[in-house]
Design an enzyme around this catalytic site. Structure first.
Site, short mmCIF file in Angstrom:
data_model
loop_
_atom_site.label_atom_id
_atom_site.label_comp_id
_atom_site.label_asym_id
_atom_site.label_seq_id
_atom_site.Cartn_x
_atom_site.Cartn_y
_atom_site.Cartn_z
N LYS A 19 0.86 -1.20 0.00
CA LYS A 19 0.00 0.00 0.00
C LYS A 19 0.89 1.23 0.00
O LYS A 19 1.76 1.38 0.85
CB LYS A 19 -0.88 0.02 1.26
CG LYS A 19 -1.82 1.19 1.29
CD LYS A 19 -2.48 1.38 2.63
CE LYS A 19 -1.81 2.39 3.51
NZ LYS A 19 -1.72 3.75 2.95
N SER A 48 5.81 6.12 10.84
CA SER A 48 5.98 6.69 12.18
C SER A 48 5.96 5.61 13.26
O SER A 48 5.40 4.53 13.08
CB SER A 48 4.87 7.71 12.45
OG SER A 48 3.63 7.03 12.47
N THR A 49 6.56 5.94 14.39
CA THR A 49 6.56 5.04 15.54
C THR A 49 5.12 4.81 16.02
O THR A 49 4.75 3.70 16.42
CB THR A 49 7.44 5.62 16.65
OG1 THR A 49 8.79 5.70 16.13
CG2 THR A 49 7.45 4.76 17.90
N GLU A 55 10.60 0.13 10.27
CA GLU A 55 11.57 1.22 10.14
C GLU A 55 10.83 2.49 10.54
O GLU A 55 9.98 2.98 9.79
CB GLU A 55 12.08 1.33 8.69
CG GLU A 55 12.85 0.11 8.20
CD GLU A 55 14.23 0.00 8.82
OE1 GLU A 55 14.67 0.91 9.54
OE2 GLU A 55 14.88 -1.04 8.58
N CYS A 114 13.64 10.48 8.24
CA CYS A 114 13.64 9.85 9.56
C CYS A 114 14.97 10.09 10.28
O CYS A 114 15.02 10.13 11.50
CB CYS A 114 13.42 8.36 9.40
SG CYS A 114 14.52 7.63 8.17
N GLY A 145 3.69 2.24 13.84
CA GLY A 145 4.41 0.99 14.13
C GLY A 145 3.79 0.27 15.32
O GLY A 145 3.62 -0.96 15.31
P1 NAD Z 1 2.72 7.32 9.03
O1 NAD Z 1 3.00 6.33 10.09
O2 NAD Z 1 1.76 8.41 9.31
O3 NAD Z 1 2.15 6.59 7.73
C1 NAD Z 1 2.90 5.56 7.10
C2 NAD Z 1 1.95 4.62 6.41
O4 NAD Z 1 1.16 3.96 7.39
C3 NAD Z 1 0.98 5.29 5.43
O5 NAD Z 1 0.89 4.49 4.27
C4 NAD Z 1 -0.33 5.27 6.20
O6 NAD Z 1 -1.47 5.24 5.37
C5 NAD Z 1 -0.19 3.99 6.99
N1 NAD Z 1 -1.06 3.91 8.17
C6 NAD Z 1 -1.46 4.92 8.98
N2 NAD Z 1 -2.26 4.44 9.96
C7 NAD Z 1 -2.34 3.10 9.76
C8 NAD Z 1 -3.02 2.05 10.44
N3 NAD Z 1 -3.78 2.29 11.50
N4 NAD Z 1 -2.88 0.80 9.96
C9 NAD Z 1 -2.11 0.55 8.87
N5 NAD Z 1 -1.47 1.51 8.19
C10 NAD Z 1 -1.57 2.77 8.63
O7 NAD Z 1 4.13 7.89 8.58
P2 NAD Z 1 4.42 8.98 7.45
O8 NAD Z 1 3.97 10.30 7.98
O9 NAD Z 1 3.91 8.52 6.13
O10 NAD Z 1 6.00 8.94 7.35
C11 NAD Z 1 6.80 9.68 8.18
C12 NAD Z 1 7.34 8.82 9.29
O11 NAD Z 1 8.08 7.75 8.72
C13 NAD Z 1 8.30 9.56 10.18
O12 NAD Z 1 8.05 9.20 11.52
C14 NAD Z 1 9.66 9.04 9.73
O13 NAD Z 1 10.64 9.14 10.70
C15 NAD Z 1 9.34 7.65 9.37
N6 NAD Z 1 10.35 7.12 8.45
C16 NAD Z 1 11.21 6.16 8.89
C17 NAD Z 1 12.21 5.67 8.05
C18 NAD Z 1 13.17 4.61 8.49
O14 NAD Z 1 13.80 3.99 7.64
N7 NAD Z 1 13.34 4.37 9.78
C19 NAD Z 1 12.32 6.18 6.76
C20 NAD Z 1 11.42 7.15 6.34
C21 NAD Z 1 10.42 7.60 7.19
#
Ligand code: NAD
Length: 475
Positions: A167, A221-222, A243, A277, A225
């Site tokens: 997704k 995001s955490t 991640e 991140c 996660g």
């Molecule tokens: P997010 O957690 O808001 O969303 C990520 C994905 O999760 C999206 O596709 C979203 O639709 C989905 N999602 C949201 N709620 C969900 C649920 N309840 N069930 C299943 N899926 C769900 O994160 P974001 O704003 O898209 O990305 C930014 C975050 O990602 C930051 O915290 C950043 O640090 C992190 N990040 C980490 C790495 C790494 O390698 N560690 C790399 C890039 C970004």
């Protein structure tokens, strides 16, 4: 039907769901809008996967699994075609398309590395392990590096013989939609590689709870996660590769190459408009060189922003209004507790419309302030001082995150002492993020993640281990 997207190189664009080798509308016809962060105008409508659509994608992947997992590594031809298509028709000038091609190139050969072990350690037995694909692997993407992460997850999952449903992020669905057209052209068997779009709820959550998905690989995001771990516990205990977020420190000692440290640390937090991140959002500089470092950093941090389609613009705006508002909120909170030395006054020539954030520097921020603890995800940095190695380590480690730490010093013993003591999945010595390499593991300590990605790690993460014990008859 494709939705029309106006941009200089692409007149029309496929934004439907890619399920079972076909592009389809959402079952209820639903779509969501993609808004340009530069102008605030709608540039595309993207299909929103319903629960039924998400289930259909998983069912297609399940049906395709026996035939796909039975292929040998000769299927590298299909992956190689995808690489050629990806390189030949890049979705944009992003570095990501090059990284993605390199990843595909690597994993198109990597299927041959899948091997178990054998043992003669037990008298009368030959024991062995087999490595086998799990079945259906799921993936959920963030918006900040969509193409790079899509391929980073898909290539090893598929090369290991799994089938795949991913997704895209609702904030960045277009490049994934573009990759879906390349997947179609590359001729993957129907159902092997499915790409769907939509929000967390419904379709992300359906993937997370799905009983047929055995591994879920996630970057985001955490907060999300944690929800995925809950979903795994409530469904089938699927394995998770997470991640997650970061609050990465860079530590600057007086004996370092200060020009290099300034250049790299300012780039780190400016890169992708601060939306990475691992950006070094906390900088700890030794008090002996603090004034000099901060002055130089301030100069380096003022850059040319504007239309992201024009060459020379770096960085562009934040990804959307939600992201923009979040960063502004953190800046306002920061102003209450810390001294702002850049970002308070509008810069000349800084874009007036769109979701552009001024480069912002805080100094003397209390270590327990919200802006020191939480991810801001914008071009906002806090620069604090330290007097000793112990103090630097204590401050750097005083966070729930542990993704990337950087140390600038010419003293090799000090550098390695610091590398040992920093609670971080990655440590840069005389370099900082986004410096990473594909042949070494990437991932987080503490709440920055679970598991590692990388050329060696990713393949294993998508393979089950089966132990086979064979008792030998007496002669
Ligand atoms: P997010 O957690 O808001 O969303 C990520 C994905 O999760 C999206 O596709 C979203 O639709 C989905 N999602 C949201 N709620 C969900 C649920 N309840 N069930 C299943 N899926 C769900 O994160 P974001 O704003 O898209 O990305 C930014 C975050 O990602 C930051 O915290 C950043 O640090 C992190 N990040 C980490 C790495 C790494 O390698 N560690 C790399 C890039 C970004």
């Amino acid at each position: 039907m494709s939705t029309i997207v106006q941009n200089p190189t692409t007149k029309s664009f496929e934004t439907r769901l890619f399920i079972n080798g076909k592009f389809v509308e959402a079952s209820d016809g639903g779509t969501f809008d993609v808004i340009s962060p530069s102008t605030g105008e709608r540039i595309a409508q993207v299909s929103e996967a319903t629960e039924q659509d998400t289930n259909a994608a998983v069912a297609a992947a399940k049906a395709a699994f026996p035939a796909w997992s039975g292929l040998t590594s000769e299927s590298h031809v299909e992956l190689a075609e995808l690489e050629a298509l990806s390189m030949g028709r890049p979705v944009s000038a992003y570095f990501e398309s090059f990284v993605a091609a390199q990843t595909l190139d690597h994993f198109s050969e990597a299927g041959y590395q899948v091997m178990g072990k054998s043992s003669l350690n037990q008298n009368g037995y030959v024991n062995m392990t087999l490595r086998q694909p799990y079945g259906v692997v799921g993936g959920i993407l963030p918006w900040n590096v969509p193409v790079g992460f899509l391929i980073n997850k898909a290539a090893p999952a598929l090369a290991a013989g799994n089938t795949f449903v991913i997704k895209s992020s609702e904030k960045a669905p277009l490049t994934s939609a573009k990759i879906a057209t390349l997947v179609e052209k590359a001729g993957f068997p129907p159902g092997v590689f499915n790409i769907i779009s939509g929000h967390g709820p419904v379709c992300g959550s359906v993937l997370a709870h799905h009983m047929d998905i055995r591994v879920l690989t996630f970057t985001g995001s955490t907060r999300t996660g944690r929800l995925l771990q809950e979903a795994s516990a409530k469904s089938n205990l699927k394995n998770l590769i997470l991640e997650l977020g970061g609050k990465s420190p860079a530590i600057i000692f007086p004996d370092c190459n200060i020009e290099k440290a300034v250049k790299q640390t300012s780039f780190s937090i400016q890169f992708n408009s601060g939306q990475t991140c691992m950006g070094n959002s906390r900088i700890y500089v030794h008090e002996a060189i603090a004034d000099n470092f901060i002055e130089k950093f301030k100069q380096a941090f003022v850059v040319q922003s504007g239309d992201p389609l024009l060459p020379g613009t770096n960085p562009g705006p934040q990804a959307d209004l939600i992201q923009y508002n979040q960063v502004q909120r953190y800046i306002e909170e920061g102003k209450k507790v810390a001294k702002i030395i850049l970002g308070d006054e509008p810069l000349e020539n800084w874009p007036k419309n769109g979701f552009f954030i001024q480069p912002t520097i805080f100094v003397n921020t209390p270590e327990d302030a919200t802006i020191m603890k939480q991810e801001i995800f914008g071009p906002v940095v806090s620069i604090n001082t330290f007097a000793s190695e112990d103090e630097a380590v204590a401050k750097a480690n005083d966070t729930e995150y542990g993704l990337y730490a950087a140390v600038y010093t010419k003293d090799i013993s000090r550098a390695l002492r610091m590398a040992k003591r920093l609670e971080s999945g990655n440590v840069g010595i005389n370099c900082t993020s986004p410096t990473t390499f594909p042949d070494v593991p990437f991932g987080g300590y503490k709440s920055s993640g679970v598991g590692r990605e990388g050329w060696n790690e990713s393949l294993n993460a998508f393979l089950e281990v089966k132990t086979v014990m064979i008792e030998l008859d007496e002669e």
